[in-house]
Design a protein around this motif. Structure first.
Motif, PDB file in Angstrom:
ATOM      1  N   ILE A 305      44.215  49.070  33.515  1.00  0.00           N
ATOM      2  CA  ILE A 305      45.668  48.675  33.152  1.00  0.00           C
ATOM      3  C   ILE A 305      45.997  48.328  35.006  1.00  0.00           C
ATOM      4  CG2 ILE A 305      47.947  49.053  32.563  1.00  0.00           C
ATOM      5  CD1 ILE A 305      46.567  50.829  30.775  1.00  0.00           C
ATOM      6  N   GLY A 306      46.410  47.155  35.018  1.00  0.00           N
ATOM      7  CA  GLY A 306      46.283  46.878  36.451  1.00  0.00           C
ATOM      8  C   GLY A 306      47.214  45.903  36.555  1.00  0.00           C
ATOM      9  N   PRO A 307      48.012  45.632  37.433  1.00  0.00           N
ATOM     10  CA  PRO A 307      48.544  44.189  38.598  1.00  0.00           C
ATOM     11  C   PRO A 307      48.449  43.308  37.543  1.00  0.00           C
ATOM     12  CG  PRO A 307      47.425  45.619  40.298  1.00  0.00           C
ATOM     13  CD  PRO A 307      47.473  46.376  39.062  1.00  0.00           C
ATOM     14  N   ASN A 308      49.766  42.446  37.144  1.00  0.00           N
ATOM     15  CA  ASN A 308      49.348  40.973  37.603  1.00  0.00           C
ATOM     16  C   ASN A 308      49.027  39.916  38.621  1.00  0.00           C
ATOM     17  OD1 ASN A 308      52.199  40.838  37.757  1.00  0.00           O
ATOM     18  ND2 ASN A 308      52.685  39.633  36.126  1.00  0.00           N
ATOM     19  N   GLN A 309      49.139  40.635  39.411  1.00  0.00           N
ATOM     20  CA  GLN A 309      49.112  39.774  40.650  1.00  0.00           C
ATOM     21  C   GLN A 309      46.895  40.060  41.135  1.00  0.00           C
ATOM     22  OE1 GLN A 309      50.476  40.099  44.745  1.00  0.00           O
ATOM     23  NE2 GLN A 309      49.509  42.108  44.089  1.00  0.00           N
ATOM     24  N   GLY A 310      47.402  39.339  42.340  1.00  0.00           N
ATOM     25  CA  GLY A 310      45.434  39.428  43.522  1.00  0.00           C
ATOM     26  C   GLY A 310      44.147  39.456  42.069  1.00  0.00           C
ATOM     27  N   GLU A 311      43.149  39.827  43.347  1.00  0.00           N
ATOM     28  CA  GLU A 311      41.688  40.274  42.597  1.00  0.00           C
ATOM     29  C   GLU A 311      42.096  40.806  41.753  1.00  0.00           C
ATOM     30  OE1 GLU A 311      38.831  37.929  42.714  1.00  0.00           O
ATOM     31  OE2 GLU A 311      39.541  38.126  44.673  1.00  0.00           O
ATOM     32  N   LEU A 312      42.722  41.799  41.503  1.00  0.00           N
ATOM     33  CA  LEU A 312      42.592  42.611  40.238  1.00  0.00           C
ATOM     34  C   LEU A 312      43.618  41.763  38.691  1.00  0.00           C
ATOM     35  CD1 LEU A 312      44.209  45.898  42.002  1.00  0.00           C
ATOM     36  CD2 LEU A 312      41.994  44.814  41.370  1.00  0.00           C
ATOM     37  N   GLY A 313      44.396  41.383  38.615  1.00  0.00           N
ATOM     38  CA  GLY A 313      44.992  40.643  37.935  1.00  0.00           C
ATOM     39  C   GLY A 313      44.768  39.441  37.215  1.00  0.00           C
ATOM     40  N   TYR A 314      43.534  38.861  38.069  1.00  0.00           N
ATOM     41  CA  TYR A 314      43.167  37.811  37.716  1.00  0.00           C
ATOM     42  C   TYR A 314      41.478  37.988  37.361  1.00  0.00           C
ATOM     43  CZ  TYR A 314      39.099  34.069  39.002  1.00  0.00           C
ATOM     44  OH  TYR A 314      38.342  32.648  38.501  1.00  0.00           O
ATOM     45  N   THR A 315      41.211  39.229  37.365  1.00  0.00           N
ATOM     46  CA  THR A 315      39.404  40.085  37.103  1.00  0.00           C
ATOM     47  C   THR A 315      39.691  40.242  35.428  1.00  0.00           C
ATOM     48  OG1 THR A 315      38.688  40.201  38.842  1.00  0.00           O
ATOM     49  CG2 THR A 315      37.979  41.737  37.416  1.00  0.00           C
ATOM     50  N   ILE A 316      41.165  41.033  35.610  1.00  0.00           N
ATOM     51  CA  ILE A 316      41.728  41.726  33.586  1.00  0.00           C
ATOM     52  C   ILE A 316      41.512  40.737  33.690  1.00  0.00           C
ATOM     53  CG2 ILE A 316      43.105  43.669  32.920  1.00  0.00           C
ATOM     54  CD1 ILE A 316      43.448  45.092  35.690  1.00  0.00           C
ATOM     55  N   ASP A 317      42.395  40.018  33.603  1.00  0.00           N
ATOM     56  CA  ASP A 317      42.954  38.804  33.064  1.00  0.00           C
ATOM     57  C   ASP A 317      41.231  37.905  32.646  1.00  0.00           C
ATOM     58  OD1 ASP A 317      45.711  39.568  32.208  1.00  0.00           O
ATOM     59  OD2 ASP A 317      46.436  38.729  33.882  1.00  0.00           O
ATOM     60  N   LYS A 318      40.406  37.738  33.664  1.00  0.00           N
ATOM     61  CA  LYS A 318      39.643  36.474  33.208  1.00  0.00           C
ATOM     62  C   LYS A 318      38.669  37.474  32.509  1.00  0.00           C
ATOM     63  CE  LYS A 318      35.978  33.899  35.434  1.00  0.00           C
ATOM     64  NZ  LYS A 318      35.807  33.265  36.903  1.00  0.00           N
ATOM     65  N   PHE A 319      38.136  38.931  32.042  1.00  0.00           N
ATOM     66  CA  PHE A 319      36.994  38.894  31.825  1.00  0.00           C
ATOM     67  C   PHE A 319      37.359  39.805  30.483  1.00  0.00           C
ATOM     68  CE2 PHE A 319      35.539  38.124  35.703  1.00  0.00           C
ATOM     69  CZ  PHE A 319      34.105  37.800  35.698  1.00  0.00           C
ATOM     70  N   ASP A 320      39.164  39.887  30.229  1.00  0.00           N
ATOM     71  CA  ASP A 320      39.206  40.922  29.282  1.00  0.00           C
ATOM     72  C   ASP A 320      39.264  42.181  29.257  1.00  0.00           C
ATOM     73  OD1 ASP A 320      41.100  40.684  27.363  1.00  0.00           O
ATOM     74  OD2 ASP A 320      40.274  40.530  25.698  1.00  0.00           O
ATOM     75  N   LEU A 321      39.354  42.908  30.870  1.00  0.00           N
ATOM     76  CA  LEU A 321      38.698  44.150  30.389  1.00  0.00           C
ATOM     77  C   LEU A 321      40.177  44.422  30.354  1.00  0.00           C
ATOM     78  CD1 LEU A 321      37.745  44.001  34.088  1.00  0.00           C
ATOM     79  CD2 LEU A 321      36.371  43.615  32.378  1.00  0.00           C
ATOM     80  N   GLY A 322      41.511  44.858  29.807  1.00  0.00           N
ATOM     81  CA  GLY A 322      42.612  45.967  29.529  1.00  0.00           C
ATOM     82  C   GLY A 322      43.933  44.771  29.393  1.00  0.00           C
ATOM     83  N   TYR A 323      44.516  45.938  30.544  1.00  0.00           N
ATOM     84  CA  TYR A 323      46.428  44.876  29.585  1.00  0.00           C
ATOM     85  C   TYR A 323      46.588  44.667  31.834  1.00  0.00           C
ATOM     86  CZ  TYR A 323      46.919  46.114  25.320  1.00  0.00           C
ATOM     87  OH  TYR A 323      46.844  46.687  23.770  1.00  0.00           O
TER      88      TYR A 323
END
Length: 380
Positions: A305-323
């Motif tokens: 679970i991480g913020p929707n910005q930067g490298e973190l948001g990009y990574t979580i969304d791209k690989f569907d790692l969580g919310y």
């Protein structure tokens, strides 16, 4: 293949793990020399791996003068050792100083590459990064993620060749541990895991301001009538035990929070991530890098679970790692946490195993070495 001199001002904490792994991987196919202010523990590790190094020192206290003196010592060593290729392992903190030593780089014909762990927040650092790359003081640069690569290329403009910025995913460098180990068992018993309410939400790492622990606590206070346990594991920095206790005292979090504050030995890291259910990254906007807790969480197959910005948001969304949640928005973070807790309680399938497996393969140490080796081959 030319020799490479790797330089870090001070190789300690997570930086020493990163530096040691990288240099070990590169040394398997070419000659290297590591120059840094090295602890006795790091020196022992370097000796054990058979890696050539020079440990340098300075008595300077001011961080800029401290780092500048170390840079001059490194350049002198490179000249004496007849090394032409220098790789700066932590560009983020020395961009100003690299500009200052630019005449020496040109004079002696050094080829300089470097690793940029964070995209600069400050305008002056963006200008410096632009000038150093455009002026070819920095030949090529490694960043940790395609999002950051895109940001740097946008800064440099359309005429810049994309191969001057090379993306290498930030690695997972903690070994798995045997929970039967006596020390780990002691930690297990201290936490008394059987009596805690699930899911376990882990906030891990140094308690810096940019990592937003205060935002997480404020958000969780808004999550009512749910079972969970917040695990805060890491070294006191901007936020300390007194602050945390002040924030949770009198609220239901007081009985739902476990604190393990202080330095976390490497052998414990895998244990804490192994026991948790979700890794929470409540980071502020000023955090622009990749996250060690994210890669560790993915390596252990955990929900992120991480913020929707930067490298973190990009990574979580791209690989569907969580919310992801709206960065620095405690209401939205509270809703996101509540959604996760409810779905966890209903036994829903939360983790996308395909995404986890794909990203997990990209943060392995072997892939880390492979990517960096490719980077150094390209600049031959």
């Amino acid at each position: 293949m030319d020799r490479i001199l790797f330089f870090d001002t001070t190789s300690s904490g997570h930086r020493s793990s990163y530096d040691l792994s990288l240099i070990k991987g590169i040394s398997k196919e070419r000659e290297v020399l590591f120059v840094t202010k090295a602890s006795s523990q790091l020196q022992a590790s370097l000796n054990n791996e058979g890696i050539k190094y020079k440990s340098i020192l300075t008595k300077r206290k001011h961080h800029l003068i401290h780092d500048l003196e170390l840079l001059f010592q490194m350049l002198w060593i490179a000249k004496r050792q007849k090394v032409k290729h220098i790789h700066l392992l932590y560009l983020d903190s020395i961009l100003v100083l690299v500009m200052l030593i630019m005449p020496i780089i040109y004079l002696f014909g050094f080829r300089v590459t470097g690793t940029l762990h964070w995209y600069p927040n400050k305008t002056i650092k963006k200008i410096l990064l632009y000038g150093l790359i455009k002026g070819k003081v920095l030949d090529k640069v490694v960043v940790h993620g395609d999002y950051t690569k895109g940001k740097v290329l946008k800064l440099l403009g359309p005429k810049t060749k994309s191969n001057r910025i090379f993306s290498v995913p930030y690695p997972n460098l903690h070994n798995s541990v045997d929970v039967r180990n006596k020390n780990i068992t002691t930690v297990y018993e201290e936490i008394n895991i059987q009596n805690l309410k699930r899911p376990f939400l882990l906030a891990f790492g140094g308690l810096r301001y940019d990592k937003g622990l205060d935002l997480l606590i404020e958000s969780l206070k808004k999550v009512s009538n749910r079972n969970f346990t917040l695990l805060i594991i890491g070294k006191e920095e901007h936020f300390d035990q007194h602050f945390i206790e002040q924030q949770i005292n009198g609220s239901f979090l007081e009985n739902n929070t476990i604190l393990k504050l202080g330095y976390v030995p490497d052998e414990y890291v895998s244990y804490y991530f192994g026991m948790t259910d979700a890794v929470v990254l409540p980071y502020r906007k000023i955090f622009t890098g990749q996250s060690g807790p994210l890669t560790e969480g993915v390596a252990k197959g955990k929900f992120i679970i991480g913020p929707n910005q930067g490298e973190l948001g990009y990574t979580i969304d791209k690989f569907d790692l969580g919310y992801t949640f709206l960065v620095e928005d405690t209401d939205d973070l509270a809703k996101t946490l509540q959604k996760y807790i409810d779905e966890f309680g209903s036994g829903g399938r939360l983790i996308n195993q395909n995404g986890i497996n794909q990203y997990k393969s990209m943060v392995s140490e072997n892939f880390f070495w492979h990517q960096y080796r490719s980077f150094f081959r390209v600049i031959e």
